[in-house]
Write an enzyme that holds these catalytic residues in place. Structure first.
Site, PDB file in Angstrom:
ATOM      1  N   GLU A   7      58.252  35.557  46.525  1.00  8.52           N
ATOM      2  CA  GLU A   7      59.441  35.898  47.312  1.00  8.52           C
ATOM      3  C   GLU A   7      59.296  37.217  48.068  1.00  8.52           C
ATOM      4  O   GLU A   7      59.917  37.405  49.121  1.00  8.52           O
ATOM      5  CB  GLU A   7      60.660  35.975  46.396  1.00  8.52           C
TER       6      GLU A   7
ATOM      7  N   GLU B 127      64.861  41.529  53.409  1.00  8.79           N
ATOM      8  CA  GLU B 127      64.436  40.450  54.284  1.00  8.79           C
ATOM      9  C   GLU B 127      63.880  41.020  55.587  1.00  8.79           C
ATOM     10  O   GLU B 127      64.460  41.936  56.183  1.00  8.79           O
ATOM     11  CB  GLU B 127      65.628  39.535  54.578  1.00  8.79           C
TER      12      GLU B 127
ATOM     13  N   ASN C   1      76.961  35.186  46.692  1.00  7.80           N
ATOM     14  CA  ASN C   1      75.984  35.497  45.652  1.00  7.80           C
ATOM     15  C   ASN C   1      76.078  36.958  45.211  1.00  7.80           C
ATOM     16  O   ASN C   1      75.937  37.266  44.025  1.00  7.80           O
ATOM     17  CB  ASN C   1      74.567  35.171  46.139  1.00  7.80           C
TER      18      ASN C   1
END
Length: 368
Positions: free
Chosen positions: A221, A230, A268
């Site tokens: 990831e 990100e 989330n």
């Protein structure tokens, strides 16, 4: 790498160093420590004097080669401790015998991968110059995985890693040699208390497999624990679901992927924050600024969320459903069932490497 969109409602080693050591360490095992060319760790001349050299020598079963490996982190012979000369943490610092003082330079981790690692220096016991001749001095050196740093030592039954975590700091560094300094080992171990069943359920093999599986997925990831956030900033405004009653109080573009599992979307952040007792909805930046918080969000997902799978990654490993099921729970909708075999293979390759470092086997069902 921020697929959590689909899943709604979804530095330094800390060891209990003692100021005064007990007369003899508890939970210890005694025997020879053998290594390069089948030779043994030996106290020169069988002398118990402070400063006596510790060397490689033909195994002979004498007291000079009987080492008491304690779960308190000490390694002793002839009533004294294996010691790094001058409290040095530098490559090439030689080993000696010395009165046990409780100092960090006398604390060691014997890993499943057969390294003996200095806690103070985070370096390995090493045969100088890869020379197997009798009398060759032992030293500490940056861990390389070479044969002159591999040892067979008595098992202690103990683990001086923080909280008994099955991954030592040296092993963590071996797994992630190019990691971002943000991703600290101390941050990881500080986060473990949030989910005490993680890497603590089942036998030793299962515990090591779960730790390896978690870290292998994290590796994928984050590009080897390199990326904290990100990389595609154009995606940032996409992760706000205004259909949630609490909205996006930190801003439209505040809920981009962060941390080891690249947590994303406002729902989330809300769910993870509620579970952890941290207000991540209003302050999502904690995930990129606090290493322990970042690790906790990854452990939250691992232990409580099934994503596009049918079980949590934690349950997949402890119930021996296999590493492939952890991939399905993390990114199965985009990778599994032939959707992206290269990405699946990347995760599997990391898992196989990590279980090898931890001295265990990968088990069955590696693919999804």
């Amino acid at each position: 790498m921020t697929r959590r969109a689909a899943y709604a409602a979804v530095g330094s080693l800390v060891v209990g160093l003692l100021s005064v050591l007990p007369a003899s360490p508890a939970a210890a095992a005694t025997g020879q420590i053998s290594g390069l060319a089948g030779k043994c760790v030996d106290v020169a001349g069988a002398s118990s004097a402070n400063g006596t050299a510790v060397q490689l020598y033909d195994c002979n079963g004498t007291g000079a080669q009987q080492w008491n490996v304690g779960s308190d982190g000490t390694i002793r012979a002839l009533g004294k401790c294996l010691d790094v000369t001058g409290n040095s943490t530098a490559d090439g610092a030689v080993l000696q015998l010395w009165d046990c003082t409780g100092g960090a330079n006398q604390r060691w981790v014997v890993t499943a991968a057969r390294d003996i690692v200095s806690i103070a220096a985070d370096k390995c016991v090493d045969v100088t110059g890869n020379n197997s001749a009798n009398g060759t001095r032992l030293q500490i050196w940056t861990c390389t995985g070479a044969a002159n740093q591999k040892w067979s030592a008595p098992a202690t039954g103990g683990d001086p890693s923080p909280g008994g975590f099955v991954v030592s700091e040296a092993q963590f560094n071996e797994m992630f040699p190019g990691r971002n300094p943000f991703y600290t080992y101390s941050g990881l171990t500080a986060a473990l208390g949030a989910y005490p069943a993680f890497a603590k359920t089942g036998g030793d093999t299962v515990q090591r497999q779960e730790a390896a599986a978690f870290l292998a997925n994290v590796n994928h990831e984050t590009g080897g624990l390199v990326h904290v956030v990100e990389q595609n900033t154009a995606n940032y405004p996409h992760y706000c679901d205004w259909g949630q009653p609490y909205g996006c109080p930190a801003g439209q573009a505040a809920y981009y992927g962060r941390g080891p599992i690249q947590l994303s979307w406002n729902f989330n952040y809300k769910a993870a924050g509620d579970a952890l007792g941290i207000d991540l909805l209003n302050n999502p930046w904690l995930v990129q600024n606090d290493a322990a918080v970042a690790w906790k969000t990854a452990l939250w997902y691992w232990n409580t969320q099934s994503g596009p799978g049918s079980m949590t990654p934690h349950n997949a490993m402890v119930n021996q459903r296999g590493f492939g099921e952890t991939i399905r729970s993390i990114n199965g909708s985009l990778e599994c069932d032939g959707r992206n075999p290269a990405q699946v293979q990347s995760r599997v390759d990391a898992y196989q490497r990590f279980v090898s470092i931890l001295g265990t086997t990968p088990g069955a069902n590696l693919y999804c």
